[in-house]
Design a protein around this motif. Structure first.
Motif, short mmCIF file in Angstrom:
data_model
loop_
_atom_site.label_atom_id
_atom_site.label_comp_id
_atom_site.label_asym_id
_atom_site.label_seq_id
_atom_site.Cartn_x
_atom_site.Cartn_y
_atom_site.Cartn_z
N MET A 295 34.92 19.61 61.19
CA MET A 295 33.71 19.71 60.36
C MET A 295 34.04 20.35 59.01
N LYS A 296 34.94 21.31 59.02
CA LYS A 296 35.32 21.98 57.78
C LYS A 296 36.13 21.07 56.86
N MET A 297 36.72 20.03 57.44
CA MET A 297 37.49 19.06 56.65
C MET A 297 36.64 17.91 56.15
N LEU A 298 35.36 17.93 56.47
CA LEU A 298 34.48 16.83 56.05
C LEU A 298 33.51 17.27 54.96
N VAL A 299 33.92 18.27 54.19
CA VAL A 299 33.12 18.77 53.07
C VAL A 299 33.94 18.64 51.79
N ASP A 300 33.36 18.07 50.77
CA ASP A 300 34.03 17.94 49.47
C ASP A 300 33.70 19.17 48.63
N TYR A 301 34.38 20.25 48.93
CA TYR A 301 34.10 21.53 48.28
C TYR A 301 34.20 21.43 46.76
N ASP A 302 35.31 20.92 46.27
CA ASP A 302 35.53 20.86 44.82
C ASP A 302 34.55 19.90 44.15
N GLY A 303 34.27 18.78 44.81
CA GLY A 303 33.35 17.81 44.23
C GLY A 303 31.96 18.37 44.05
N ILE A 304 31.46 19.07 45.06
CA ILE A 304 30.11 19.65 44.97
C ILE A 304 30.08 20.74 43.90
N ALA A 305 31.11 21.59 43.89
CA ALA A 305 31.13 22.70 42.93
C ALA A 305 31.24 22.22 41.50
N ASN A 306 32.09 21.24 41.27
CA ASN A 306 32.38 20.83 39.90
C ASN A 306 31.41 19.80 39.34
N ALA A 307 30.90 18.94 40.19
CA ALA A 307 30.01 17.88 39.71
C ALA A 307 28.54 18.21 39.93
N LEU A 308 28.22 18.70 41.10
CA LEU A 308 26.81 18.91 41.44
C LEU A 308 26.28 20.27 40.99
N LEU A 309 27.10 21.30 41.12
CA LEU A 309 26.62 22.67 40.89
C LEU A 309 27.44 23.39 39.83
N TYR B 9 41.17 32.88 49.74
CA TYR B 9 41.76 32.12 50.84
C TYR B 9 40.88 30.89 51.07
N ASN B 10 41.30 29.77 50.50
CA ASN B 10 40.53 28.52 50.58
C ASN B 10 41.39 27.44 51.25
N PRO B 11 41.55 27.49 52.57
CA PRO B 11 42.46 26.56 53.25
C PRO B 11 41.88 25.16 53.48
N TRP B 12 40.56 25.00 53.35
CA TRP B 12 39.94 23.74 53.74
C TRP B 12 39.73 22.82 52.54
N LYS B 13 40.08 21.56 52.72
CA LYS B 13 39.86 20.52 51.72
C LYS B 13 39.29 19.29 52.42
N LEU B 14 38.66 18.42 51.66
CA LEU B 14 38.17 17.16 52.22
C LEU B 14 39.35 16.32 52.70
N ASP B 15 39.38 16.04 53.99
CA ASP B 15 40.48 15.26 54.59
C ASP B 15 39.89 14.46 55.74
N VAL B 16 39.33 13.31 55.43
CA VAL B 16 38.61 12.51 56.42
C VAL B 16 39.54 12.04 57.54
N ALA B 17 40.73 11.60 57.19
CA ALA B 17 41.66 11.10 58.21
C ALA B 17 42.02 12.18 59.22
N LYS B 18 42.35 13.36 58.72
CA LYS B 18 42.71 14.47 59.61
C LYS B 18 41.50 14.88 60.46
N ALA B 19 40.32 14.89 59.86
CA ALA B 19 39.11 15.27 60.60
C ALA B 19 38.85 14.28 61.73
N LYS B 20 38.98 12.99 61.46
CA LYS B 20 38.76 11.98 62.50
C LYS B 20 39.78 12.12 63.63
N GLN B 21 41.00 12.47 63.27
CA GLN B 21 42.03 12.69 64.29
C GLN B 21 41.65 13.85 65.20
N LEU B 22 41.20 14.97 64.59
CA LEU B 22 40.80 16.14 65.39
C LEU B 22 39.60 15.82 66.27
N LEU B 23 38.63 15.08 65.75
CA LEU B 23 37.47 14.71 66.54
C LEU B 23 37.87 13.85 67.73
#
Length: 529
Positions: A308-322, A343-357
């Motif tokens: 779930m933490k890998m399915l958030v576009d942190y940078d995209g929301i911060a830079n474009a939306l907010l 300490y910001n270890p999480w990035k948007l990584d859909v492939a890795k998230a789907k693997q974990l799920l």
């Protein structure tokens, strides 16, 4: 918290009364009108209040034992206390009370009022009581441990030992605010120590007197001539309930409001070229996050939480939306404060998230109900997360409701996920650690209800780490202890921590001395030219 003079009386009766004023109408020079969403106010009793706008009112209208100045939050200054000292073991504290202080009623403020107010916070046992309970204070012992040996001295004893710096930070919180005992107890009903009356009334000694709170309409406050730092220049503050950001912007441009609080980036941008308006940014200490309730079998699985933490576009929301309103920050303790780490270890990584799920047994994803406050920009954040979660097969069913409903369900542990924010009660890392990383009784009947409890995050190792960090007296060792704790909760906990906020607000150009925060008296130093 807003003010007005002649118009203020009208606003208190009907905050919509300004809507028909002329296009270039201006609020009176000694009145401050703030357009904002105040729907989160549940109570204005300092012993009970634990909501953001209510907290702003308590800070403005009451005087705590100790407090901060916004210019330097690393330094604690006196509120009702003039001086303070601790024994070497950090178990006993003595406070000398300022002389000559008065309540708004004109009655003198005494150490007995202060001791009673703190005892009351423990005895009525509302949400913020945990701040004082951590000292080992209970309904049965608090009157023996919090005492007033004379009219000018407050003495407290701790059952549990903590670093003195932590204790002093705790004592800046609203629950230490002095309340006029005689007035409140005159309204006691069925042993409630005046709680029913003080939910909507006032008996304090702060910079402003609370005149009225009308739910989903307005809050009106008036300068307190007896305040020990002197009466504010602004004579009246009016918080005008304006839930729609577009309406806030219009009121500001017309001159019917002096400050607009909840504007979106799209609304702020055109104001940059309006010479009658200025847009200011203020450092914030809020943590914006999405909790996952581990009562849900899916969220008990660490791989699911990490996916779930890998399915958030942190940078995209911060830079474009907010842009301008947030910084990506993934630990529960904000930057700029003692013991904070980047300490910001999480990035948007859909492939890795789907693997974990898939490894967790959910190759096709699942659906989740998400409670979202209607207050901007929460719906926009939720919708952005909804889009990226869908890429990983997780369907978010957003329920956009008012903040009161979000808080009610969240506090009752009836949620699956929530989009929400959190502000520390005081500027020591234990403030947030004691909520994000503390759940030593996960039962429904638990006495304390921190964020970890709300989300069934029960981890004995995390509890031990939290307690050890709080009790460590050496500053460097405390920092190291919190660094380890912050990383563990970010890596493993049920919190998708997304941002640290900045307050980006629009003001009329003639407003000076305003400071946006939920931790200070925002209005005491305001002037209007």
């Amino acid at each position: 918290m807003l003010k007005r003079r002649d118009f203020a009386l009208l606003a208190a009766a009907s905050p919509l009364a300004f809507a028909g004023t002329a296009a270039q109408a201006a609020t009176p020079k000694d009145v401050l009108v703030v357009a904002k969403d105040i729907s989160d106010i549940i109570t204005v009793d300092p012993g009970e209040c634990y909501e953001i706008t209510g907290g702003e009112i308590v800070i403005a209208a009451y005087d705590p034992l100790l407090r901060y100045e916004p210019e330097d939050v690393t330094k604690i200054v006196g509120g009702t206390a003039q001086t303070w000292s601790a024994t070497e073991d950090g178990k006993e504290y003595t406070f000398k009370i300022r002389q000559g202080m008065k309540f708004a009623s004109g009655a003198p403020v005494t150490a007995d009022d202060i001791a009673w107010s703190m005892q009351r916070g423990v005895i009525i046992d509302k949400t913020p009581a945990f701040l004082l309970n951590q000292f080992g204070w209970t309904k049965d012992n608090v009157k023996d441990l919090v005492t007033a040996p004379d009219a000018n001295t407050l003495h407290i004893k701790l059952v549990n030992g903590f670093a003195p710096s932590l204790v002093y930070n705790v004592l800046t919180s609203g629950i230490t605010s002095v309340i006029e005992k005689k007035v409140v107890m005159a309204h006691e009903t069925n042993g409630d120590m005046g709680n029913g009356w003080l939910k909507t009334n006032y008996a304090g000694s702060g910079a402003f007197k609370l005149l009225s709170w009308k739910a989903n309409e307005s809050v009106t406050m008036e300068a307190n001539p007896h305040f020990h730092l002197g009466a504010p220049t602004i004579k009246r503050v009016v918080l005008r309930h304006t839930p729609e950001p577009s309406s806030q912007s219009l009121l500001l441009q017309k001159g019917d409001a002096d400050i607009a609080v909840n504007l979106t980036a799209d609304q702020i941008k055109p104001l940059m070229s309006d010479k009658s308006v200025k847009v200011d940014s203020y450092p914030g200490a809020e943590t914006w996050y999405m909790p996952m309730n581990m009562a849900d079998e899916r969220f008990k699985n660490l791989k699911v939480r990490q996916a779930m933490k890998m399915l958030v576009d942190y940078d995209g929301i911060a830079n474009a939306l907010l842009k301008g309103r947030v910084t990506v920050w993934q630990t529960f303790w904000p930057a700029g404060l003692f013991a904070a780490i980047k300490y910001n270890p999480w990035k948007l990584d859909v492939a890795k998230a789907k693997q974990l799920l898939a490894e967790a047994g959910y190759p096709n994803g699942f659906e989740v109900k998400v409670l979202v406050s209607a207050q901007p920009p929460m719906p926009d954040i939720a919708q952005a997360v909804q889009q990226t979660m869908a890429q990983g097969g997780v369907k978010l069913n957003l329920q956009i409701v008012d903040l009161k409903q979000v808080l009610t369900e969240y506090r009752a542990r009836k949620h699956q996920m929530v989009v929400i924010n959190w502000s520390p009660d005081y500027f020591d890392p234990h403030s947030n650690a004691d909520s994000f990383a503390h759940d030593d009784d996960d039962s429904d009947g638990a006495k304390n209800h921190p964020l970890a409890w709300r989300n069934h995050y029960y981890d004995p190792d995390v509890n031990k780490m939290m307690a050890a960090a709080a009790q460590e007296l050496n500053a460097d060792k405390r920092k190291a202890a919190y660094a380890a704790l912050l990383k563990k909760v970010t890596d493993e906990g049920p919190f998708i921590i997304i941002f640290q906020n900045a307050f980006q607000e629009a003001l009329r150009a003639n407003v000076k001395g305003y400071y946006a925060s939920v931790d200070y008296d925002n209005y005491r130093k305001v002037t209007k030219s």
